[in-house]
Design a protein around this motif. Structure first.
Motif, short mmCIF file in Angstrom:
data_model
loop_
_atom_site.label_atom_id
_atom_site.label_comp_id
_atom_site.label_asym_id
_atom_site.label_seq_id
_atom_site.Cartn_x
_atom_site.Cartn_y
_atom_site.Cartn_z
N SER A 35 -39.95 67.61 -41.78
CA SER A 35 -38.53 67.22 -41.74
C SER A 35 -37.53 68.31 -41.12
N GLY B 86 -35.70 67.67 -52.23
CA GLY B 86 -34.87 68.90 -51.96
C GLY B 86 -36.11 70.19 -52.58
N GLU C 28 -33.30 68.35 -48.26
CA GLU C 28 -31.95 67.71 -49.01
C GLU C 28 -31.60 68.74 -49.83
N THR D 15 -34.51 62.90 -54.00
CA THR D 15 -34.32 63.74 -53.05
C THR D 15 -35.79 64.28 -52.69
#
Lengths: 230, 377
Positions: free
Chosen positions: B251, B63, B67, B61
């Motif tokens: 992103s 994150g 995410e 991920t």
């Protein structure tokens, strides 16, 4: 009246617009000489070439042929002989318009001083000259007023002051009395004559105003682009 | 004699009104730039706040911001034991809605371990969290005051301190609570749901997880080595601070950036067209005067000066009014509006260029005027 130097000398001037079947000959072989101190009128029906001749003398319109000499300086001989025609106008020619054409955002005094400013006069001297002219033309009390607040006669006198500001020796007037009553028109023409004498200038006027014909030294009639008589 | 200023003074009310209209347009342009800056600043602030060197997240991920990431809380112990790690702390992020003063308050709850990295760095008012439970530190934008209470999950928390500029990428203001409280909010079910779970034979509480473990390195320690080591563990991923920021910008912020950039481009184009039209109209209204000026001998530079100076005064005034307005109202925007002097200077440059280009239309029209049109009625 003793006449002075030749200020305007137009020789064999022709001007046509368009070519072929649409060609219009506005001026044909026009010869004209105007001396210092002279006040002349260009007369003729609409389309006779009066305004075209005025534009040619004012270096606004290039003739198709001929020669133009202003104040002893040849300015056109088949082509313009000077590139800075606006400077030429600024130095030698004063214009008086039918509708006075004062700049609405300037006061009466500034409208006169702007010409001197363009001619490179120092601002204080330009203002003094503008005030002097306005006083002379009896509109000195209206110096701070904008054109919108002037009467027709006052506005025209301010326009005359502007035309005279840089002491030009050639003054071209296009229907200068059209917006004035006969009394005012007479006064304006008397004033122009006086100035012409005092400044050794000549005045060429396009007019239809019969009431002022007696104020001119010469009446020049134009018909179909030719001088009919002089 | 400055003809441009004389003309402006002649029609001052109209000119001021035009400048004000242009100023409003500039306000919108500056607001869009400020909102974009605020978006980036908000996004990066939440990453920069813990001053972490490495983010350990769920493997595969990106994150915890780009995410979702979910890892066991005890991952912190394993990370803290790694060579070169000065301090490590588990951290959670969750968006919550609470009721406060009769309105719904949307907050970004950050759970951190007391005494470990992840908590608020600077307290603007009040104090930091001092007890294990039921205290929170809130961003000022929540509207909460020190001493207020707020119900999060099934418990009520006291506001003990306030911080500034702590929001997530969506603009939701942050509240800091202890990790224990954050996990409790995350896992504690309401009684009815707990009874159902029990009846099904399942555990009455969800298993707690944290979003990430953040690590601060000792001076001179090799960050790359820690990242490489964590990635070898397969069940965890690791990102450096720089990677986390880059990831967030690419992103999360990128789409908003392109959206705002496009909107900004349209606004600037509209401004350019409006300026061009105003200057062109102003010039067309003066054609007879320009013809008169030409006839009495004014050179081109005087006429060009008249048009260009008015265009620049118009643009400059519009820019100044826009700047003054946005600086006055920027704090009333629901999202952070962050304007740098650089932005204002760049916009001034753009307005200057647009005014020059726009006045070209007017100058072109003026240059075509025949002085003979001044003659006659």
């Amino acid at each position: 009246m003793a006449l002075g130097d030749i200020l305007i000398e137009v020789t064999g001037v022709a001007k046509h617009f368009g070519e072929g079947p649409t060609r219009v000959d506005a001026l044909r072989e026009v010869d004209l000489t105007v001396r210092a101190g002279e006040v002349i009128a260009l007369l003729g029906p609409s389309g006779s070439g009066k305004t075209t001749l005025l534009n040619v003398i004012g270096c606004i319109l290039a003739p198709s042929a001929g020669r133009v000499v202003l104040d002893g300086e040849p300015v056109f001989d088949g082509k313009w002989l000077r590139r800075d025609l606006r400077r030429l106008r600024l130095d030698k020619i004063g214009f008086i318009f039918q509708a006075h054409n004062l700049l609405p955002f300037l006061t009466a005094e500034e409208n006169v001083a702007v010409v001197l400013d363009l001619a490179g006069w120092p601002p204080d001297k330009g203002r003094a000259r503008a005030r002097e002219l306005l006083e002379y033309l009896e509109v000195g009390h209206r110096a701070p007023a904008k054109p919108a607040l002037l009467s027709g006669g006052e506005a025209q006198r301010v326009a005359i002051a502007r035309a005279l500001a840089n002491r030009p020796r050639i003054i071209l007037a296009d229907e200068p009395t059209a917006a004035l009553d006969s009394k005012r028109a007479g006064l304006v023409m008397d004033l122009l004559r006086k100035l012409a004498t005092e400044q050794e200038a000549c005045i060429v006027t396009v007019t239809h105003d019969e009431k002022i014909f007696d104020r001119f030294d010469r009446l020049i009639h134009l018909r179909d682009g030719r001088l009919a008589d002089a | 004699m400055n003809l441009a200023l004389k003309d402006i003074r002649h029609g001052l009310f109209r000119f001021v009104l035009t400048c004000f209209g242009l100023g409003l347009l500039m306000t919108v342009v500056l607001a869009m730039i400020g909102i974009y800056n605020g978006l980036v600043a908000d996004a990066l602030a939440i990453v920069k706040a813990p001053a972490a060197d490495v983010w350990v997240v769920e493997a595969g991920t990106q994150g915890p911001f780009a995410e979702a990431s979910s890892i066991p809380p005890d991952t912190r112990d394993a990370v803290a034991r790694m060579p070169g790690v000065a301090a490590a702390g588990a951290i959670t992020y969750q968006t919550l809605e609470a009721s406060h003063a009769g309105r719904t308050l949307r907050v970004y709850a950050i759970g951190y371990e007391l005494g470990r990295p992840g908590g608020p760095e600077q307290i603007a008012e009040g104090r930091g969290i001092a007890t294990s439970h039921f205290e929170l530190v809130a961003d000022r934008k929540t509207g909460l005051l020190v001493g207020d209470t707020l119900r999060l999950g099934r418990d009520r928390y006291s506001v003990v301190g306030l911080v500034e500029d702590a929001t997530n990428t969506g603009g939701d203001p942050a509240v800091y609570v202890t990790l224990a409280d954050a996990l409790s909010i995350q896992t504690k079910l309401d009684p009815a749901a707990a009874r159902v779970q029990a009846a099904r034979g399942a555990e009455p509480v969800k298993r707690p997880t944290v979003a990430a473990v953040i690590a601060r390195m000792e001076p001179g320690a090799d960050v790359g080595l820690l990242v490489a080591t964590v990635r070898q563990w397969k069940h965890l991923g690791a990102l450096t601070e720089a990677e986390q920021e880059e990831l967030l910008l690419v992103s999360v912020v990128d789409k908003a950036r392109r959206q705002i950039g496009l909107f900004l481009g349209i606004l600037l184009t509209v401004s350019a067209v409006v300026i061009a039209l105003i200057i062109y109209t102003m010039t067309m209204e003066k054609l007879k005067q320009i013809a008169t000026l030409k006839l009495i001998g004014a050179p081109d530079r005087t006429i060009i000066g008249l048009i260009v100076q008015q265009a620049l005064i118009l643009g400059g005034s519009g820019w100044a009014i826009g700047l003054a307005l946005i600086l006055t109202v920027k704090d009333n925007f629901p999202r952070r509006v962050e304007l740098e002097p650089f932005n204002a200077i760049v916009l001034a440059g753009i307005v200057f260029a647009v005014c020059l280009a726009s006045s070209g239309l007017g100058v072109r029209a003026a240059m075509k005027v025949d002085p003979a049109t001044a003659l006659g009625g």
